[in-house]
Design an enzyme around this catalytic site. Structure first.
Site, PDB file in Angstrom:
ATOM      1  N   ASN A 153     -17.345  36.429 -22.835  1.00 28.52           N
ATOM      2  CA  ASN A 153     -18.340  37.402 -23.289  1.00 28.52           C
ATOM      3  C   ASN A 153     -18.668  37.089 -24.742  1.00 28.52           C
ATOM      4  O   ASN A 153     -17.793  37.158 -25.614  1.00 28.52           O
ATOM      5  CB  ASN A 153     -17.763  38.822 -23.159  1.00 28.52           C
ATOM      6  CG  ASN A 153     -18.780  39.900 -23.515  1.00 28.52           C
ATOM      7  OD1 ASN A 153     -19.736  39.659 -24.260  1.00 28.52           O
ATOM      8  ND2 ASN A 153     -18.576  41.099 -22.998  1.00 28.52           N
TER       9      ASN A 153
ATOM     10  N   TYR B  45     -33.880  45.797 -29.221  1.00 32.37           N
ATOM     11  CA  TYR B  45     -34.056  44.377 -28.872  1.00 32.37           C
ATOM     12  C   TYR B  45     -34.842  43.652 -29.965  1.00 32.37           C
ATOM     13  O   TYR B  45     -34.494  42.530 -30.360  1.00 32.37           O
ATOM     14  CB  TYR B  45     -34.791  44.301 -27.527  1.00 32.37           C
ATOM     15  CG  TYR B  45     -34.848  42.928 -26.904  1.00 32.37           C
ATOM     16  CD1 TYR B  45     -33.700  42.279 -26.456  1.00 32.37           C
ATOM     17  CD2 TYR B  45     -36.081  42.283 -26.704  1.00 32.37           C
ATOM     18  CE1 TYR B  45     -33.762  41.035 -25.849  1.00 32.37           C
ATOM     19  CE2 TYR B  45     -36.154  41.043 -26.094  1.00 32.37           C
ATOM     20  CZ  TYR B  45     -34.999  40.424 -25.674  1.00 32.37           C
ATOM     21  OH  TYR B  45     -35.068  39.192 -25.070  1.00 32.37           O
TER      22      TYR B  45
ATOM     23  N   ASN C 290     -28.505  31.611 -25.783  1.00 33.14           N
ATOM     24  CA  ASN C 290     -29.465  32.231 -24.868  1.00 33.14           C
ATOM     25  C   ASN C 290     -29.023  33.610 -24.386  1.00 33.14           C
ATOM     26  O   ASN C 290     -29.862  34.401 -23.966  1.00 33.14           O
ATOM     27  CB  ASN C 290     -29.675  31.294 -23.664  1.00 33.14           C
ATOM     28  CG  ASN C 290     -30.446  31.949 -22.561  1.00 33.14           C
ATOM     29  OD1 ASN C 290     -31.654  32.159 -22.658  1.00 33.14           O
ATOM     30  ND2 ASN C 290     -29.759  32.312 -21.474  1.00 33.14           N
TER      31      ASN C 290
ATOM     32  N   ALA D  89     -34.999  44.493 -33.093  1.00 37.69           N
ATOM     33  CA  ALA D  89     -34.126  44.398 -34.271  1.00 37.69           C
ATOM     34  C   ALA D  89     -33.153  43.240 -34.128  1.00 37.69           C
ATOM     35  O   ALA D  89     -32.934  42.464 -35.072  1.00 37.69           O
ATOM     36  CB  ALA D  89     -33.360  45.708 -34.460  1.00 37.69           C
TER      37      ALA D  89
ATOM     38  N   ILE E 112     -41.982  36.238 -19.348  1.00 35.68           N
ATOM     39  CA  ILE E 112     -41.557  35.135 -18.491  1.00 35.68           C
ATOM     40  C   ILE E 112     -40.991  35.719 -17.199  1.00 35.68           C
ATOM     41  O   ILE E 112     -40.212  36.677 -17.239  1.00 35.68           O
ATOM     42  CB  ILE E 112     -40.461  34.284 -19.190  1.00 35.68           C
ATOM     43  CG1 ILE E 112     -40.911  33.828 -20.584  1.00 35.68           C
ATOM     44  CG2 ILE E 112     -40.042  33.112 -18.316  1.00 35.68           C
ATOM     45  CD1 ILE E 112     -42.089  32.872 -20.618  1.00 35.68           C
TER      46      ILE E 112
END
Length: 243
Positions: A60, A154, A89, A156, A187
């Site tokens: 994690n 998100y 990613n 930020a 996407i």
């Protein structure tokens, strides 16, 4: 042997990046995933179908100790292995209006994208510096550039990774290490599955959502020696929605 590590490599853009790097490069692919081992195994099989090798590396990214333990254990078992490419990613969304946002939704999103970038990259960057070569590619988002209602957390997180990309690139460019960010728009992936594509594509000049493979081609180029004079950049891939 030289390696490319892709965090969150079991699904979506991460999966496509693992497969594209296998097609375009000689790297052995390290597929990081958090919980979905079945999906990660499928990516490994897809990489191997292209005649390349892959290793699953579960951890994690938000857990600094787990990251260090997993990477150090792997390095101990592979003494001569060199990670040259890091694709940060791993990321999640917990969308909601800021006024009603639970603390947990704020922290979880920040921890995954921003602290995940730190935990993985900070632990590996000294080895890249010693080897005097490397490629660090951070997946960000159009949200981190222009903001997006319902995604304050998100935006930020991704905006912070963009700033970190620009700063880190200036610190390590002399050692032939580039640091760039890729900012996708809409996407087709698990992350956008719940969105109203028919309605949203009206905002997109290209009039469609992008494909994960299109993003993966860009990442693969930035991971190559051909991109050696590009660093500190945020490259948008969004069908013209925002530039």
């Amino acid at each position: 042997m030289k390696y490319a590590l892709v965090t969150g490599g079991s699904r979506g853009i991460g999966r496509a990046v693992c497969i594209q790097l296998a097609q375009d490069s000689e790297y052995h692919i390290l597929i990081n995933y958090n919980s979905n081992k079945v999906a990660a195994e499928e990516v490994k099989a897809a990489v191997e179908a292209h005649g390349k090798t892959a290793t699953l590396l579960p951890f994690n990214v938000t857990d600094a100790t787990a990251v260090q333990t997993a990477l150090d254990t792997w390095q101990d078992e592979n003494k001569d292995a060199i990670i040259e490419v890091i694709v940060n990613n791993a990321g999640i969304t917990k969308d909601g209006m800021f006024m009603w946002m639970p603390q947990e939704d704020w922290h979880t999103v920040i921890n995954t994208s921003l602290n995940g970038f730190f935990n993985v990259t900070n632990h590996l960057v000294q080895k890249l510096l010693r080897n005097r070569y490397g490629r660090i590619i951070n997946m960000v988002s159009v949200s981190g550039l222009k903001g997006n209602p319902g995604q304050t957390n998100y935006a930020a997180a991704k905006g912070a990774v963009i700033a970190a990309t620009k700063s880190l690139s200036q610190e390590i460019a002399k050692r032939n290490i580039t640091v760039n960010a890729v900012a996708p728009g809409f996407i087709k992936s698990d992350m956008t599955a719940d969105l109203d594509e028919k309605e949203l594509k009206k905002m997109i000049p290209a009039n469609r959502f992008g494909a994960v493979e299109e993003v993966a081609h860009l990442v693969s180029f930035l991971a190559s020696k051909k991109a050696s004079y590009i660093t500190g950049e945020v490259i948008s891939i969004n069908g013209g929605i925002y530039s």
